[in-house]
Design a protein around this motif. Structure first.
Motif, PDB file in Angstrom:
ATOM      1  N   SER A 184       0.933  -0.990   0.663  1.00 16.78           N
ATOM      2  CA  SER A 184      -0.503   0.128  -0.135  1.00 16.78           C
ATOM      3  C   SER A 184       0.946   1.521   0.311  1.00 16.78           C
ATOM      4  O   SER A 184       2.078   1.651   0.742  1.00 16.78           O
ATOM      5  CB  SER A 184      -0.214  -0.010   1.348  1.00 16.78           C
ATOM      6  N   ILE A 211       1.617   4.825   1.691  1.00 20.22           N
ATOM      7  CA  ILE A 211       2.059   5.720   2.646  1.00 20.22           C
ATOM      8  C   ILE A 211       1.214   6.547   2.233  1.00 20.22           C
ATOM      9  O   ILE A 211       1.675   7.513   2.065  1.00 20.22           O
ATOM     10  CB  ILE A 211       2.697   5.162   3.413  1.00 20.22           C
ATOM     11  N   GLN A 225      -4.346   8.920   5.730  1.00 20.97           N
ATOM     12  CA  GLN A 225      -4.563   8.115   5.598  1.00 20.97           C
ATOM     13  C   GLN A 225      -6.100   7.039   6.649  1.00 20.97           C
ATOM     14  O   GLN A 225      -6.971   6.410   5.950  1.00 20.97           O
ATOM     15  CB  GLN A 225      -3.865   6.374   6.144  1.00 20.97           C
ATOM     16  N   ALA A 238      -4.209  -0.536   3.906  1.00 24.21           N
ATOM     17  CA  ALA A 238      -4.049   0.001   4.880  1.00 24.21           C
ATOM     18  C   ALA A 238      -5.340   0.161   6.022  1.00 24.21           C
ATOM     19  O   ALA A 238      -5.078  -0.121   7.390  1.00 24.21           O
ATOM     20  CB  ALA A 238      -3.692   1.625   4.741  1.00 24.21           C
ATOM     21  N   PRO A 289      -5.761  -4.317   6.998  1.00 27.08           N
ATOM     22  CA  PRO A 289      -4.116  -5.016   7.051  1.00 27.08           C
ATOM     23  C   PRO A 289      -4.282  -6.562   6.250  1.00 27.08           C
ATOM     24  O   PRO A 289      -3.379  -7.277   5.882  1.00 27.08           O
ATOM     25  CB  PRO A 289      -3.413  -4.715   7.611  1.00 27.08           C
TER      26      PRO A 289
END
Ligand SMILES: Nc1ncnc2c1ncn2[C@@H]1O[C@H](COP(=O)(O)OP(=O)(O)OP(=O)(O)O)[C@@H](O)[C@H]1O
Ligand SMILES: [Mg+2]
Length: 570
Positions: free
Chosen positions: A2, A4, A8, A88, A91
């Protein structure tokens, strides 16, 4: 892997917080539509039945794109993969319970409503045709057919008005005599505005107002004062010009006022007090002669007096012109009503509605009929709207009436059910003004949602579409333009694509030609320079694909844009 991103938490909230009414406001390429698709998938995984969800966009193309994206997220999740944009948040993938719910939902995925606002409204009407007192067989005319009908109604009215001999139609005759070439186009534009804003009427002028008397009184007061204080030639000379104004307007509004009179009044004689190409009066500053005649202090006082009287004449003239204008529009609009009525009649005979009728009927149903409103609200407890910046006030009224916790007569007083609305938009991308998109309506809707106890604004700033050098350029230039005044304040974007050396810089400003070259030559040179850039890009620039791989650029990857009304001479 993913990406970052700094926002998020906000993204996770968009796909997991189902009890808040959320407004997601963010710039292009930040993943708004992606978030909406993921939210729908996660709602399904959370046990919501597909039939209870409506995902709405504004054009057929964007609704169909939205549908595809929702299906692709659902399919990927069901195949055991987590799409990049949900990594995110998930997970460890979906829980067993979520997976079970999503599997159950997939059997009913065709019950999910993913559509345009117009089709959504059409469905409300078709399902409730009896309550709407409409012919159940009524069809929606597509935009082209409706426009053709409207053009016909307009042309018939225009031709009739020119020869009808009726006082009401005099406006059309007078305007056409003045400018035979332009007037039809201008009246057509005006008629289109009336068609789009059905409920709007020009303000009714006060037919008892006598701006002519007020102007004559102001002129007389000025003339009397100057006769008593004849110290300055220029001040005295204005009297002759004001006399012309008196004869132009005296008694004009005494009785019935026909369009011919209004037309004459709209063009006062030009007099010396007026500014260049304007009916406004120029500034008056001539204290010298008054001081000379009556000394410093008294001169200043007298100058102040005449200044006020002079200003009053100017103001009364402008007031008369404004009143004249509003009466002209009122008369013209009265005549034009025939075109709008004829259009309505044509639609009635053909048993069709246009897009505006559709929204009007849907609004009347969900605001005016409690049973219908409750039925639609129960059917669609969850409504998600993409591209909200393109909505207009009618559309917002409809959506809020459905999302309210009970019937409302005024959408601005709606209390929303928890999690009923998910609004996604970018006010900077409001491009459908010609279709009535109303940025003020969008703002009011946004404020109403975030002002609710169960409402919140979510800011998203990471951009996935453009390279960092482009984002830096956009941030630098846009922050200045969107300074938070009448426009929404600019929120800087965060690039997520790593900077990579490229065959060319990402942003270039070219200076073409010299001051001596004419516009034609500059255009030619510009076209040549743009052509060269394209030539260098095609087959050379590596283009990143969705799966992360790269391929050389093709002509179809390039978009050339020019300011409206200019041509790219390629
Ligand atoms: N979390 C994410 N991680 C990586 N890529 C993403 C993520 N979210 C979106 N993208 C990618 O970013 C691109 C833009 O996404 P999307 O079309 O959803 O943006 P948008 O904000 O709706 O744009 P627009 O304002 O033009 O409607 C798409 O290629 C999408 O796959
Ligand atoms: Mg989008």
């Amino acid at each position: 892997m993913s990406v970052i991103v700094p926002d998020q938490d906000a993204r996770t909230r968009c796909v997991t917080d189902f009890s808040t009414n959320l407004v997601v406001e963010a710039a292009a390429g930040t993943g708004k539509t992606t978030l909406m698709s993921c939210r729908v998938a996660m709602l399904l995984a959370g046990g919501h039945h597909p039939g209870t969800i409506a995902a709405i966009s504004f054009t057929e193309a964007s609704a169909s794109e939205l549908g595809k994206r929702i299906h692709s997220v659902v399919e990927e999740l069901l195949s055991g993969n987590v799409p990049l944009e949900l990594k995110a948040t998930l997970p460890n993938g979906l829980s067993a319970e979520q997976e079970k719910a999503l599997e159950a939902a997939v059997d009913h995925l065709d019950e999910l409503t993913v559509t345009t606002i117009h089709s959504f409204c059409q469905q409300i009407i078709v399902d409730n045709a009896v309550e709407a007192k409409l012919d159940p067989g009524i069809k929606v005319a597509d935009e082209m057919a409706a426009d053709a009908m409207f053009d016909q109604a307009f042309s018939d009215w225009f031709t009739d008005a020119l020869s009808s001999g009726k006082t009401l139609d005099r406006a059309v005759v007078v305007l056409t005599e003045d400018d035979p070439l332009e007037v039809e186009r201008e009246l057509r534009d005006l008629a289109k505005i009336r068609r789009q804003h059905r409920r709007a009427q020009p303000p009714r002028p006060d037919l008892w107002a006598r701006p002519d008397i007020e102007l004559v009184e102001a002129i007389d007061a000025y003339a009397r004062w100057v006769a008593d204080h004849p110290f300055d030639k220029k001040t005295n000379d204005y009297v002759a010009g004001f006399d012309q104004l008196r004869s132009y307007c005296d008694g004009a509004f005494a009785g019935e006022v026909d369009f011919d009179t209004l037309w004459r009044l709209s063009r006062p004689p030009r007099i010396g007090a007026m500014k260049w190409k304007s009916f406004e009066f120029e500034a008056f500053q001539r204290p010298g002669p008054f001081k000379k005649a009556r000394g410093e202090k008294e001169g200043v006082r007298l100058h102040g007096e005449v200044l006020t009287l002079y200003g009053a004449v100017g103001e009364k003239l402008l007031a008369l012109l404004a009143h004249t204008g509003s009466r002209m529009i009122w008369q013209l609009s009265g005549s034009m009503q025939a075109a709008l009525d004829a259009y309505d009649e044509m639609k009635r005979r053909a048993a069709v509605m246009d897009f505006e009728d559709l929204l009007e009927h849907a609004r009347d149903l969900v605001i005016g009929n409690k049973q219908v409103r409750d039925k639609v609200a129960t059917r669609f407890p969850i409504i998600l709207v993409d591209e909200c910046q393109d909505s207009d006030i009618l559309q917002i009224e409809i959506l809020f009436a459905i999302a309210a916790d009970g019937p409302v007569s005024n959408w601005r007083q709606a209390r929303l059910r928890p999690g009923a609305l998910f609004f996604v938009g970018d006010p900077k991308q409001s491009i459908y003004r010609f279709r009535n998109a109303d940025i003020a309506a969008y703002r009011a809707a946004r404020d109403l949602i975030i002002g609710q106890p169960n409402g919140a604004l979510v800011a998203i700033t990471a951009n996935f579409r453009s390279r960092s050098s482009i984002i830096d350029f956009v941030n630098l230039n846009f922050a200045e333009v969107f300074d938070g005044g009448s426009q929404p304040a600019y929120v800087a974007l965060h690039p997520t694509i790593k900077h990579q050396p490229a065959v060319m810089p990402h942003v270039v400003r070219l200076s073409i030609g010299t001051e001596d070259e004419g516009p034609g030559e500059v255009r030619r040179l510009e076209a040549h320079a743009v052509g060269e850039i394209c030539d260098q890009l095609i087959g050379r620039l590596p283009v990143r694909q969705k799966d992360g791989s790269q391929r050389p650029a093709r002509a179809g990857d390039i978009a050339l844009m020019a300011a409206s009304h200019t041509e790219l001479w390629l």
